[in-house]
Design an enzyme around this catalytic site. Structure first.
Site, mmCIF file in Angstrom:
data_model
loop_
_atom_site.group_PDB
_atom_site.id
_atom_site.type_symbol
_atom_site.label_atom_id
_atom_site.label_comp_id
_atom_site.label_asym_id
_atom_site.label_seq_id
_atom_site.Cartn_x
_atom_site.Cartn_y
_atom_site.Cartn_z
ATOM 1 N N GLN A 231 0.816 -1.220 0.000
ATOM 2 C CA GLN A 231 0.000 0.000 0.000
ATOM 3 C C GLN A 231 0.848 1.268 0.000
ATOM 4 O O GLN A 231 0.305 2.372 -0.069
ATOM 5 C CB GLN A 231 -0.940 0.009 1.214
ATOM 6 C CG GLN A 231 -1.966 -1.108 1.226
ATOM 7 C CD GLN A 231 -2.992 -0.979 0.099
ATOM 8 O OE1 GLN A 231 -3.142 0.077 -0.525
ATOM 9 N NE2 GLN A 231 -3.705 -2.065 -0.175
ATOM 10 N N CYS B 194 -9.418 -8.765 1.007
ATOM 11 C CA CYS B 194 -9.057 -10.087 1.538
ATOM 12 C C CYS B 194 -9.837 -10.397 2.816
ATOM 13 O O CYS B 194 -10.264 -11.520 3.054
ATOM 14 C CB CYS B 194 -7.560 -10.150 1.806
ATOM 15 S SG CYS B 194 -6.569 -9.893 0.327
#
Length: 378
Positions: free
Chosen positions: A180, A323
Site C-alpha cells: 500500500q 481479503c
C-alpha cells in the site's frame, strides 16, 4: 457518473501497461528457461525489467525476485526466514493490523511449528509504539514483520526508526509489506531486509509482483521444483507480466510527490464534508496516514447495504480490505486494534484514491451518501 474509489483493493490496468503486455503476447510465448533463441530473448526482456525495477528502488537487480504478488511474497518471506533461522531463535514480532497473508502465516508457524509470536498493539492513529517494540526485542527474535502502510486506515509505520532500533540486533531480519506504500510515498529500501508488493495496486497486471531480498538474507525454499530465479522460486516464470511491472512502477514513481499533494487536498475536502454528516465518524487521522485512504463508519448502518446502494449510483467503495471481506469477518481487525467501539468496527467503509477528485465528483459522492442515509433511515 462513475467513481471508482476502491484502489486499495485493486487498480485499473494502465493503458501503456496493457499495450506492452498485448504486444509481448503477440510476439513471444517461450519460457525464460529455454535455450533456444525465443527463450534467450524472453530471459533478456525479463532481466531488463528487473534491472529497471532495481534502478528505481536503488537496489541490486539480483535482490529482486518475481512472484505472483504480495500474498505469496509475505508467505515466502515469513516462513522462509522462520525455517532458515530457527536455530537462532523462535520468536517473530509483527502487529495486530497486518494483512491476512502476514497474520495467517505467523499463526501457522505458531500453531504447527511451535514458533512464538508477538503481536504489537497500535495507538488510536493505527501506529505502533517504538517503546513497545523495544521491550520485546531479545536474542530469541529472528524476524520483525511490520507493514509500511496499513490497508484499512492508511497509517504509516515508523519504518526508518525501526531500522535504526534493529541495528543493535544484527541477527534480526526486518520485513515489510510495502504493497500500500509503493508508488504512493518514498520508500528507502536500505531500511529493509525483505519487502513485498503486488503490481495490481499500481496499475499493473494482476497475479504478479516481486519480493525484494537483501543479499545477506537466506530464505528456506518453500516452492520446490525445477530451479529458477537463483533456485529460490521454482516454476515457469510469468515473465510477460513481470516485464510490465517495470513500466507500471516507473509510471507510479514519475509524479509521486506532486500527485500526493493533490490527492491530499481531495482527502482533506472529503474528510471535512464527511464530518458534517451527523451519522458519520471518520476513523483515521490524516496526519498519520497516506493521502490515498479515508476510513469512516456509519454507526448502526450495515456497511454492505451502503456499499451496494452507492454501487447503484456508480460509486465503488469497500469495507475493510478485499481479503478480509472474503473471510466474512464482520469486525475490522485494524479498527478493533485501534480501540474503536465495536459498532465502529463493524460499520466501516473505506475510500481509496488513485488521483485527485474534482469538486463535482466530491459533491456527487457526498450527496449520494446523504441520500442513501436518508432512505435507509426511513
Amino acid at each position: 457518473m462513475q467513481l471508482y474509489l476502491d484502489n486499495a483493493s485493486t487498480t485499473s490496468v494502465d493503458e501503456d501497461v496493457k499495450k506492452l503486455f498485448l504486444s509481448l503476447l503477440d510476439q513471444y510465448y517461450a519460457s525464460t528457461s529455454s535455450l533456444h533463441q525465443q527463450g534467450v530473448q524472453a530471459l533478456h526482456l525479463e532481466t531488463e525489467a528487473k534491472n529497471q525495477i532495481a534502478q528505481l528502488l536503488k537496489v541490486s537487480p539480483n535482490e529482486i525476485y518475481f512472484n505472483s504478488g504480495a500474498t505469496e511474497g509475505n508467505n515466502y518471506a515469513i516462513k522462509g526466514v522462520a525455517f532458515q533461522y530457527q536455530n537462532r531463535g523462535k520468536t517473530i514480532i509483527t502487529t495486530k493490523i497486518e494483512h491476512p497473508s502476514v497474520l495467517e502465516s505467523v499463526k501457522q508457524l505458531e500453531r504447527d511449528f511451535h514458533f512464538k509470536a508477538v503481536y504489537l498493539d497500535v495507538d488510536e492513529n493505527g501506529v505502533i509504539s517504538l517503546q513497545d517494540l523495544q521491550k520485546h526485542l531479545n536474542q530469541d527474535v529472528i524476524l520483525v514483520s511490520i507493514m509500511y502502510v496499513n490497508h484499512e486506515v492508511g497509517s504509516i509505520m515508523p519504518i526508518h526508526e525501526i531500522h535504526e532500533m534493529l541495528k543493535k540486533y544484527p541477527k534480526i531480519i526486518f520485513h515489510s509489506d510495502v504493497t500500500q506504500a509503493i508508488g504512493k510515498c518514498d520508500i528507502d529500501f536500505s531500511d529493509l531486509d525483505l519487502a513485498t508488493m503486488s503490481a495490481h495496486k499500481i496499475h499493473g497486471m494482476k497475479g504478479c509482483g516481486f519480493l525484494y531480498k537483501r543479499d545477506r538474507v537466506q530464505l528456506y525454499p518453500i516452492i520446490n521444483g525445477h530451479p529458477a530465479q537463483n533456485t529460490m522460486r521454482a516454476g515457469t516464470s510469468n515473465w510477460l507480466s513481470n516485464v510490465t511491472i517495470a513500466l507500471a512502477l516507473k509510471k507510479a514513481y514519475q509524479h509521486l510527490k506532486e500527485d500526493a499533494i493533490l490527492i491530499r487536498e481531495t482527502q482533506q475536502r472529503l474528510i471535512a464534508l464527511l464530518n458534517e454528516i451527523p451519522q458519520v465518524q471518520v476513523n483515521m487521522n490524516a496526519q498519520f496516514s497516506i493521502p490515498h485512504i479515508i476510513n469512516f463508519s456509519l454507526v448502526n448502518y450495515n456497511p454492505e447495504v451502503i456499499i451496494r446502494a452507492l454501487s447503484q449510483k456508480g460509486i465503488y467503495v469497500s469495507s475493510k480490505s478485499a481479503c478480509s471481506v472474503a473471510q466474512k469477518d464482520q469486525v475490522s481487525s485494524t479498527l478493533y486494534a485501534m480501540h474503536k467501539d465495536i459498532q465502529i468496527c463493524i460499520s466501516s467503509i473505506r475510500i481509496s484514491l488513485e488521483r485527485p477528485l474534482s469538486e463535482e465528483e466530491i459533491q456527487y459522492f457526498i450527496q449520494s451518501l446523504k441520500e442513501i442515509i436518508a432512505i435507509i433511515r426511513k
